[in-house]
Design a protein around this motif. Sequence first.
Motif, short mmCIF file in Angstrom:
data_model
loop_
_atom_site.label_atom_id
_atom_site.label_comp_id
_atom_site.label_asym_id
_atom_site.label_seq_id
_atom_site.Cartn_x
_atom_site.Cartn_y
_atom_site.Cartn_z
N TYR A 122 7.38 13.35 -10.69
CA TYR A 122 7.78 11.95 -10.85
C TYR A 122 9.29 11.80 -11.03
N GLU A 123 9.99 12.91 -11.26
CA GLU A 123 11.44 12.83 -11.35
C GLU A 123 12.07 12.54 -9.99
N ASN A 124 11.34 12.79 -8.91
CA ASN A 124 11.87 12.54 -7.57
C ASN A 124 11.73 11.09 -7.14
N ILE A 125 11.05 10.28 -7.94
CA ILE A 125 10.88 8.85 -7.63
C ILE A 125 11.94 8.06 -8.37
N TYR A 126 12.56 7.13 -7.67
CA TYR A 126 13.58 6.29 -8.28
C TYR A 126 12.98 5.53 -9.46
N ILE A 186 20.95 -10.73 -0.81
CA ILE A 186 19.76 -9.90 -0.85
C ILE A 186 19.46 -9.57 -2.31
N LYS A 187 18.30 -9.99 -2.79
CA LYS A 187 17.94 -9.80 -4.18
C LYS A 187 17.17 -8.49 -4.40
N GLN A 188 16.24 -8.17 -3.49
CA GLN A 188 15.48 -6.94 -3.64
C GLN A 188 14.94 -6.52 -2.28
N ALA A 189 14.51 -5.26 -2.20
CA ALA A 189 13.97 -4.69 -0.96
C ALA A 189 12.66 -4.00 -1.27
N THR A 190 11.65 -4.29 -0.47
CA THR A 190 10.33 -3.68 -0.63
C THR A 190 10.01 -2.87 0.62
N ILE A 191 9.74 -1.60 0.44
CA ILE A 191 9.36 -0.71 1.54
C ILE A 191 7.84 -0.69 1.60
N LEU A 192 7.28 -0.99 2.75
CA LEU A 192 5.83 -1.03 2.88
C LEU A 192 5.39 -0.40 4.19
N LYS A 193 4.17 0.09 4.18
CA LYS A 193 3.60 0.74 5.35
C LYS A 193 2.51 -0.13 5.94
N LYS A 194 2.56 -0.31 7.26
CA LYS A 194 1.53 -1.02 7.99
C LYS A 194 0.91 -0.08 9.01
N GLY A 222 4.13 6.79 -2.61
CA GLY A 222 3.00 5.86 -2.71
C GLY A 222 1.81 6.47 -3.42
N GLU A 223 1.51 7.74 -3.13
CA GLU A 223 0.38 8.39 -3.79
C GLU A 223 0.64 8.60 -5.27
N LEU A 224 1.84 9.03 -5.64
CA LEU A 224 2.15 9.23 -7.06
C LEU A 224 2.16 7.90 -7.82
N LEU A 225 2.67 6.86 -7.20
CA LEU A 225 2.65 5.55 -7.85
C LEU A 225 1.23 5.04 -8.00
N ARG A 226 0.36 5.34 -7.04
CA ARG A 226 -1.05 4.95 -7.16
C ARG A 226 -1.69 5.62 -8.36
N ARG A 227 -1.45 6.90 -8.53
CA ARG A 227 -2.03 7.62 -9.66
C ARG A 227 -1.51 7.08 -10.99
N HIS A 228 -0.23 6.79 -11.03
CA HIS A 228 0.34 6.24 -12.27
C HIS A 228 -0.22 4.85 -12.55
N ARG A 254 -7.17 5.96 -2.60
CA ARG A 254 -6.09 6.65 -1.89
C ARG A 254 -5.62 5.81 -0.71
N GLY A 255 -4.32 5.58 -0.66
CA GLY A 255 -3.74 4.80 0.43
C GLY A 255 -3.64 3.31 0.17
N GLU A 256 -4.20 2.80 -0.93
CA GLU A 256 -4.16 1.36 -1.19
C GLU A 256 -2.80 0.89 -1.66
N ILE A 257 -2.04 1.73 -2.34
CA ILE A 257 -0.67 1.38 -2.71
C ILE A 257 0.25 2.00 -1.67
N CYS A 258 0.71 1.20 -0.74
CA CYS A 258 1.56 1.69 0.34
C CYS A 258 2.89 0.94 0.35
N SER A 259 3.35 0.53 -0.84
CA SER A 259 4.63 -0.18 -0.92
C SER A 259 5.27 0.11 -2.27
N PHE A 260 6.59 0.07 -2.30
CA PHE A 260 7.35 0.19 -3.54
C PHE A 260 8.62 -0.62 -3.39
N THR A 261 9.13 -1.10 -4.52
CA THR A 261 10.20 -2.09 -4.52
C THR A 261 11.44 -1.55 -5.20
#
Length: 435
Positions: free
Chosen positions: A100-104, A187-195, A39-45, A140-147
Amino acid sequence: MRVVIQMYGLMLYNICMLLTYQYKLNPTPEQVVTMETWGELLRRHYNYALGQRLDWLNRTRSQIDRCSLIYEPIGEIPQKVDYYTQASDLKQTKQLFPEYENIYADCQQQNLMRLDKSWKRWLIPDKNGKRGGRPRFKKRGEICSFTFPRVNCAKAGAHLTGNTLKLSKIGEINVILHRPIPDGFEIKQATILKKADGWYVSFSLEDKSVPTALPIDEIKTATGIDVGLEKFLTTADGQSIEVPQYYRKAQATLARQQRKLARSTKGSKNYHSSVNKVARLHLHVARQRKEFHYQVAHWLVNSYDLIVFENLNIKGLARTRLAKSILDVAWGAFLQIMQAVAVRRGKHTQGVDPRGTSINCSGCGARVEKTLAVRVHSCSCGLVIDRDWNSALNLLKLGSVGLPIPGCGGLGNTQPMKQQVSFVNPRCSRYTACS
């Protein structure tokens, strides 16, 4: 029901329907660290890609043969930046920043797609000429989901087997499947999110068993609903539902936790603990409100074939001194849920212009001026009923024009009435009206 799992998304696509089922995850501490790092790396990108777009816009906002009267950036004019150019730069990003190589890869592309949608929503107006707000840099912390855009297929990054969700480069995570995925749903897609209370997965499901809408000539029951702050809604047959006021009831507890948060040292363990408690309270209130909306929506759809509602300018009303109460009842969210439930059941909903519905008499059509403090409609024709009931009858008249049903609900100018509104509790049985 629906404390953890919600069907909160619905969209029609030809004869299919997209539903969203949400389940809670039980990740290991190592997996939590991995997902938070993603989530943090995706936020920076995301912020870097947004900066590229804003820089291109500032350098190319003036035509090539003239100068801007405000400012003109100095330097080489970059080429146009869009999703495709930024997605092609992902390979270079991984070379410069090996983490970033560790992120799908699909998750990184979906992150850029999210930015592209926000960018187009800002620059390109919709069919009504309205545009969205300017995309903002994420803190920081605003992007807490990835699909993961593909699930349970050959090149998918997510695979669901039983109650185990296997994610590429993360591992296997236990899923609390407290309701099964219906047979025939893909199932078309899956989104992982933090609450505030943990990690969740949202599955986007395609349902091909969409019922056809009920033919117009077969509509037997119809009603109009008038939403308000004194009563959540009132139907054309005189039934009303009380306002639950979940936020108002939680204000004392919320204020106590917020005072404790204000006294904490920023960055300390007590500070982060208080932040989480405040977030959990807001999450609990939101879930209570959504559960109430679903109960009322199912009760209405089970009771009527056609539901007529008023097209309110809720954003404008939320700018008044009644903003807290208006946002607490969340009329807009309720109307979206009600329309989604109606489509799922093959029922009809229709929005009409609410102007004059509270003033005009539902019996004779005369104009009866009254302030908001007057809660009873009393007309010279002899009709004396609740103000919201009168408005619901007028809404039914407007929405049932041309339909083979009584548009006035049985109240004619020859049948004046003086009657109180009866209250209904949609919770007395599961999505059914009280007896």
